[in-house]
Write a protein that holds these residues in place. Structure first.
Motif, PDB file in Angstrom:
ATOM      1  N   ILE A   1       0.839  -1.205   0.000  1.00 40.25           N
ATOM      2  CA  ILE A   1       0.000   0.000   0.000  1.00 40.25           C
ATOM      3  C   ILE A   1       0.872   1.252   0.000  1.00 40.25           C
ATOM      4  O   ILE A   1       0.622   2.205  -0.753  1.00 40.25           O
ATOM      5  N   ARG A   2       1.912   1.263   0.829  1.00 41.40           N
ATOM      6  CA  ARG A   2       2.800   2.431   0.932  1.00 41.40           C
ATOM      7  C   ARG A   2       3.491   2.724  -0.398  1.00 41.40           C
ATOM      8  O   ARG A   2       3.563   3.886  -0.836  1.00 41.40           O
ATOM      9  N   VAL A   3       3.983   1.680  -1.051  1.00 42.04           N
ATOM     10  CA  VAL A   3       4.689   1.871  -2.321  1.00 42.04           C
ATOM     11  C   VAL A   3       3.734   2.389  -3.404  1.00 42.04           C
ATOM     12  O   VAL A   3       4.052   3.324  -4.144  1.00 42.04           O
ATOM     13  N   LEU A   4       2.538   1.808  -3.480  1.00 41.76           N
ATOM     14  CA  LEU A   4       1.578   2.246  -4.493  1.00 41.76           C
ATOM     15  C   LEU A   4       1.015   3.624  -4.168  1.00 41.76           C
ATOM     16  O   LEU A   4       0.676   4.386  -5.075  1.00 41.76           O
ATOM     17  N   TRP A   5       0.930   3.953  -2.878  1.00 37.14           N
ATOM     18  CA  TRP A   5       0.435   5.276  -2.479  1.00 37.14           C
ATOM     19  C   TRP A   5       1.371   6.379  -2.997  1.00 37.14           C
ATOM     20  O   TRP A   5       0.922   7.454  -3.398  1.00 37.14           O
ATOM     21  N   GLY A   6       2.675   6.109  -2.997  1.00 38.66           N
ATOM     22  CA  GLY A   6       3.635   7.099  -3.465  1.00 38.66           C
ATOM     23  C   GLY A   6       3.930   7.035  -4.953  1.00 38.66           C
ATOM     24  O   GLY A   6       4.772   7.785  -5.449  1.00 38.66           O
ATOM     25  N   HIS A   7       3.254   6.150  -5.685  1.00 38.98           N
ATOM     26  CA  HIS A   7       3.495   6.003  -7.126  1.00 38.98           C
ATOM     27  C   HIS A   7       3.002   7.234  -7.885  1.00 38.98           C
ATOM     28  O   HIS A   7       2.064   7.906  -7.467  1.00 38.98           O
ATOM     29  N   THR A   8       3.666   7.508  -8.994  1.00 34.80           N
ATOM     30  CA  THR A   8       3.267   8.674  -9.793  1.00 34.80           C
ATOM     31  C   THR A   8       1.854   8.527 -10.361  1.00 34.80           C
ATOM     32  O   THR A   8       1.165   9.519 -10.576  1.00 34.80           O
ATOM     33  N   ASP A   9       1.431   7.283 -10.606  1.00 32.56           N
ATOM     34  CA  ASP A   9       0.059   7.038 -11.044  1.00 32.56           C
ATOM     35  C   ASP A   9      -0.828   6.988  -9.797  1.00 32.56           C
ATOM     36  O   ASP A   9      -0.883   5.979  -9.095  1.00 32.56           O
ATOM     37  N   LYS A  10      -1.508   8.069  -9.516  1.00 31.44           N
ATOM     38  CA  LYS A  10      -2.277   8.195  -8.278  1.00 31.44           C
ATOM     39  C   LYS A  10      -3.464   7.242  -8.223  1.00 31.44           C
ATOM     40  O   LYS A  10      -4.001   6.974  -7.146  1.00 31.44           O
ATOM     41  N   SER A  11      -3.900   6.734  -9.377  1.00 29.24           N
ATOM     42  CA  SER A  11      -5.056   5.832  -9.389  1.00 29.24           C
ATOM     43  C   SER A  11      -4.665   4.384  -9.122  1.00 29.24           C
ATOM     44  O   SER A  11      -5.531   3.536  -8.896  1.00 29.24           O
ATOM     45  N   LEU A  12      -3.362   4.074  -9.131  1.00 25.23           N
ATOM     46  CA  LEU A  12      -2.901   2.689  -9.032  1.00 25.23           C
ATOM     47  C   LEU A  12      -3.319   2.047  -7.713  1.00 25.23           C
ATOM     48  O   LEU A  12      -3.806   0.913  -7.687  1.00 25.23           O
ATOM     49  N   VAL A  13      -3.144   2.762  -6.607  1.00 24.93           N
ATOM     50  CA  VAL A  13      -3.481   2.189  -5.303  1.00 24.93           C
ATOM     51  C   VAL A  13      -4.983   1.966  -5.177  1.00 24.93           C
ATOM     52  O   VAL A  13      -5.434   1.007  -4.537  1.00 24.93           O
ATOM     53  N   THR A  14      -5.772   2.846  -5.803  1.00 26.05           N
ATOM     54  CA  THR A  14      -7.229   2.740  -5.716  1.00 26.05           C
ATOM     55  C   THR A  14      -7.766   1.644  -6.617  1.00 26.05           C
ATOM     56  O   THR A  14      -8.862   1.136  -6.386  1.00 26.05           O
ATOM     57  N   ASP A  15      -7.009   1.237  -7.619  1.00 28.18           N
ATOM     58  CA  ASP A  15      -7.458   0.204  -8.547  1.00 28.18           C
ATOM     59  C   ASP A  15      -6.928  -1.166  -8.152  1.00 28.18           C
ATOM     60  O   ASP A  15      -6.834  -2.067  -8.992  1.00 28.18           O
ATOM     61  N   THR A  16      -6.581  -1.310  -6.874  1.00 29.81           N
ATOM     62  CA  THR A  16      -5.966  -2.551  -6.379  1.00 29.81           C
ATOM     63  C   THR A  16      -6.742  -3.068  -5.178  1.00 29.81           C
ATOM     64  O   THR A  16      -7.179  -2.292  -4.325  1.00 29.81           O
ATOM     65  N   LEU A  17      -6.887  -4.382  -5.110  1.00 26.77           N
ATOM     66  CA  LEU A  17      -7.493  -5.034  -3.946  1.00 26.77           C
ATOM     67  C   LEU A  17      -6.396  -5.664  -3.102  1.00 26.77           C
ATOM     68  O   LEU A  17      -5.585  -6.443  -3.601  1.00 26.77           O
ATOM     69  N   PHE A  18      -6.379  -5.320  -1.823  1.00 28.16           N
ATOM     70  CA  PHE A  18      -5.398  -5.857  -0.878  1.00 28.16           C
ATOM     71  C   PHE A  18      -6.122  -6.837   0.044  1.00 28.16           C
ATOM     72  O   PHE A  18      -7.087  -6.464   0.716  1.00 28.16           O
ATOM     73  N   ILE A  19      -5.645  -8.085   0.074  1.00 29.23           N
ATOM     74  CA  ILE A  19      -6.319  -9.151   0.828  1.00 29.23           C
ATOM     75  C   ILE A  19      -5.409  -9.666   1.934  1.00 29.23           C
ATOM     76  O   ILE A  19      -4.263 -10.049   1.681  1.00 29.23           O
ATOM     77  N   LYS A  20      -5.942  -9.693   3.143  1.00 31.32           N
ATOM     78  CA  LYS A  20      -5.233 -10.295   4.274  1.00 31.32           C
ATOM     79  C   LYS A  20      -5.967 -11.546   4.710  1.00 31.32           C
ATOM     80  O   LYS A  20      -7.190 -11.547   4.853  1.00 31.32           O
ATOM     81  N   ASP A  21      -5.233 -12.613   4.922  1.00 27.91           N
ATOM     82  CA  ASP A  21      -5.832 -13.831   5.456  1.00 27.91           C
ATOM     83  C   ASP A  21      -6.136 -13.612   6.934  1.00 27.91           C
ATOM     84  O   ASP A  21      -5.244 -13.311   7.724  1.00 27.91           O
ATOM     85  N   GLY A  22      -7.394 -13.749   7.319  1.00 28.37           N
ATOM     86  CA  GLY A  22      -7.794 -13.550   8.707  1.00 28.37           C
ATOM     87  C   GLY A  22      -8.427 -12.181   8.922  1.00 28.37           C
ATOM     88  O   GLY A  22      -8.467 -11.345   8.012  1.00 28.37           O
ATOM     89  N   PRO A  23      -8.920 -11.937  10.126  1.00 24.50           N
ATOM     90  CA  PRO A  23      -9.616 -10.672  10.404  1.00 24.50           C
ATOM     91  C   PRO A  23      -8.672  -9.480  10.425  1.00 24.50           C
ATOM     92  O   PRO A  23      -7.467  -9.622  10.660  1.00 24.50           O
ATOM     93  N   LEU A  24      -9.232  -8.305  10.179  1.00 31.12           N
ATOM     94  CA  LEU A  24      -8.468  -7.058  10.264  1.00 31.12           C
ATOM     95  C   LEU A  24      -8.503  -6.598  11.719  1.00 31.12           C
ATOM     96  O   LEU A  24      -9.242  -5.690  12.100  1.00 31.12           O
ATOM     97  N   THR A  25      -7.684  -7.261  12.525  1.00 34.35           N
ATOM     98  CA  THR A  25      -7.704  -7.066  13.977  1.00 34.35           C
ATOM     99  C   THR A  25      -6.295  -7.165  14.531  1.00 34.35           C
ATOM    100  O   THR A  25      -5.505  -8.002  14.093  1.00 34.35           O
ATOM    101  N   LEU A  26      -5.981  -6.314  15.490  1.00 36.89           N
ATOM    102  CA  LEU A  26      -4.756  -6.436  16.287  1.00 36.89           C
ATOM    103  C   LEU A  26      -5.172  -6.308  17.753  1.00 36.89           C
ATOM    104  O   LEU A  26      -5.677  -5.262  18.156  1.00 36.89           O
ATOM    105  N   ARG A  27      -4.966  -7.339  18.526  1.00 41.14           N
ATOM    106  CA  ARG A  27      -5.479  -7.367  19.891  1.00 41.14           C
ATOM    107  C   ARG A  27      -4.405  -7.020  20.913  1.00 41.14           C
ATOM    108  O   ARG A  27      -3.228  -6.932  20.609  1.00 41.14           O
ATOM    109  N   SER A  28      -4.884  -6.824  22.144  1.00 42.23           N
ATOM    110  CA  SER A  28      -4.039  -6.603  23.311  1.00 42.23           C
ATOM    111  C   SER A  28      -3.088  -5.429  23.070  1.00 42.23           C
ATOM    112  O   SER A  28      -3.480  -4.405  22.519  1.00 42.23           O
ATOM    113  N   GLN A  29      -1.805  -5.587  23.468  1.00 44.77           N
ATOM    114  CA  GLN A  29      -0.865  -4.469  23.348  1.00 44.77           C
ATOM    115  C   GLN A  29      -0.574  -4.097  21.896  1.00 44.77           C
ATOM    116  O   GLN A  29      -0.138  -2.986  21.603  1.00 44.77           O
TER     117      GLN A  29
END
Length: 447
Positions: free
Chosen positions: A249-277
């Motif tokens: 995400i960081r690399v595509l966010w700084g790309h000269t093509d500003k639409s590149l990050v928005t035209d991409t799906l980022f998938i994480k295996d498991g919930p979007l959660t960080l628990r405890s500390q």
């Protein structure tokens, strides 16, 4: 609880008749009678608010990034056993258009090789857990330094730079804020002000010992001086999955093509959660996603839950939702915080709103065809502190995400997504033979 079997004697058998006295209760007899005579439900008892999805006028996302990880704990044969944990995470990118050309039921290995060539990176490290230490110091210090070095060395420090990007909100050039506060690993006093902007390390204001930016994450809070539980390895895996995904995400966010990050799906295996500390990173992650949303450059991120309470709940009610035939449109259900509390967790009113500290994605049920359904997590940006939220309008890129997913479905496993399946194939370390190979390696290295 009965005594379990040992090396010499058998285990204690549970009583088969000790529960019969409870049948004397009128309430228990009524419950047993109702349980045995229960009829199949004809409609969803939880009243899940399913909506039919229409892809008309919606452009699917072209590019896909997926991340997955695994860890395995290894014990040596000698007594007392030495124990270490290996952790491996993988980040994979695929072109959705090329992926559509592959048969999802019987993928040709050469086509798979073509899609995967030069498209994946992986990260691996190892932690001492018990009865093993280096000449450089205790296990406590070894884990702290291994975490820092693993992130800083691999891929030229790209993952470590992403940690700094999140911790210091570096997507905002005008921002000069410190890192989140954390507990000193030496004196265990709180460093409330965190580390100064862009610092890799600093001295604790309470004890003057050196602390690292990676100490901010909080792995040391799960350890004592000479041993660590395998939860340290699992937490490191989750943190690295998040950092690797946000590296893309960081690399595509700084790309000269500003639409590149928005035209991409980022998938994480498991919930979007960080628990405890580890949840101290969640506010900054939400802040970035909201920042991107405000700039009309939405970042499309999903997490897929393959098991757990939400998956079990969906499996119990999915038959009530369309599609019932393959030519019907998909349907989805956005779960409000109140629905999660009442129907999934079945808990009383919570003192703290659901997921306020830990979640950076909200729960969505999706049914694509009669046999394919899944639990997704989709971010909203800022947390919505309202029990009736979220609604579909608050979820970032819901329409484009749902339009993209049917082309990613694999029929090799229940509810599988092809990119996650491929990433798992790179990251997984099975109990056999990989774990036994690692165990043999550890024993050969031991004096």
């Amino acid at each position: 609880m009965p005594y379990s079997a040992g090396a010499r004697l058998p285990g204690e058998s549970a009583s088969k008749l000790g529960h019969l006295a409870v049948i004397r209760s009128e309430w228990v007899r009524a419950l047993v009678s109702e349980f045995e005579a229960a009829k199949a439900e004809e409609q969803d008892p939880t009243n899940t608010l399913w909506e039919t999805y229409s892809a008309e006028g919606v452009t699917p996302l072209r590019n896909v990034w997926a991340v997955d990880g695994s860890f395995v704990s290894i014990q040596s044969e000698q007594k007392p056993p030495r124990e270490v944990a290996f952790v491996k995470t993988a980040l994979l990118t695929v072109d959705r258009v090329r992926l559509e050309a592959i048969d999802k039921d019987h993928p040709h290995p050469l086509l798979l090789q073509d899609v995967l060539t030069g498209s994946a990176v992986f990260h691996a490290t190892v932690f001492p857990l018990k009865n093993i230490r280096t000449v450089l110091g205790s296990n406590y210090d070894a884990v702290r330094h291994i975490v820092r070095d693993s992130m800083k060395i691999d891929e030229g420090g790209a993952f470590y730079e992403t940690l700094k990007w999140i911790a210091y909100k570096k997507w905002d050039k005008a921002n000069t804020s410190n890192s989140p506060g954390f507990q000193c690993p030496h004196c265990h006093e709180d460093i409330v002000q965190g580390l100064p902007q862009n610092a890799d390390e600093d001295v604790c204001p309470n004890c003057t010992n050196t602390v690292f930016l990676t100490d901010m994450i909080g792995f040391h809070l799960d350890m004592d001086e000479e041993s660590a539980p395998d939860s340290v390895a699992s937490a490191y895996m989750l943190i690295m999955e998040t950092l690797m995904l946000f590296t893309a995400i960081r690399v595509l966010w700084g790309h000269t093509d500003k639409s590149l990050v928005t035209d991409t799906l980022f998938i994480k295996d498991g919930p979007l959660t960080l628990r405890s500390q580890y949840s101290k990173l969640v506010p900054n992650i939400r802040a970035f996603l909201q920042h991107a949303k405000d700039l009309s450059r939405p970042v499309h991120v999903i997490g897929q839950e393959k098991s757990g309470a939400f998956f079990d709940h969906l499996a119990s009610i999915v038959r009530f939702a369309q599609p019932h035939e393959r030519d019907q449109s998909p349907s989805f259900a956005v779960l409000s915080h109140e629905f999660v509390r009442r129907e999934v967790h079945r808990s009383p009113d919570l003192a703290n709103p659901y997921g306020k500290r830990t979640n950076w994605g909200e729960k969505v049920y999706l049914k694509i065809d009669p046999g394919t359904y899944m639990v997704l997590n989709i971010p909203t940006g800022d947390y919505l502190d309202d029990v009736s939220m979220p609604t579909k309008e608050q979820l970032i890129g819901l329409q484009r995400i749902v339009a993209t997913i049917p082309s990613l479905v694999s029929h090799k496993f229940e509810g599988a997504l092809f990119p996650v399946e491929l990433a798992n194939g790179i990251a997984s370390m099975s109990s056999y033979p990989s774990a036994s190979i690692l165990q043999r390696f550890i024993e050969e290295q031991s004096p």
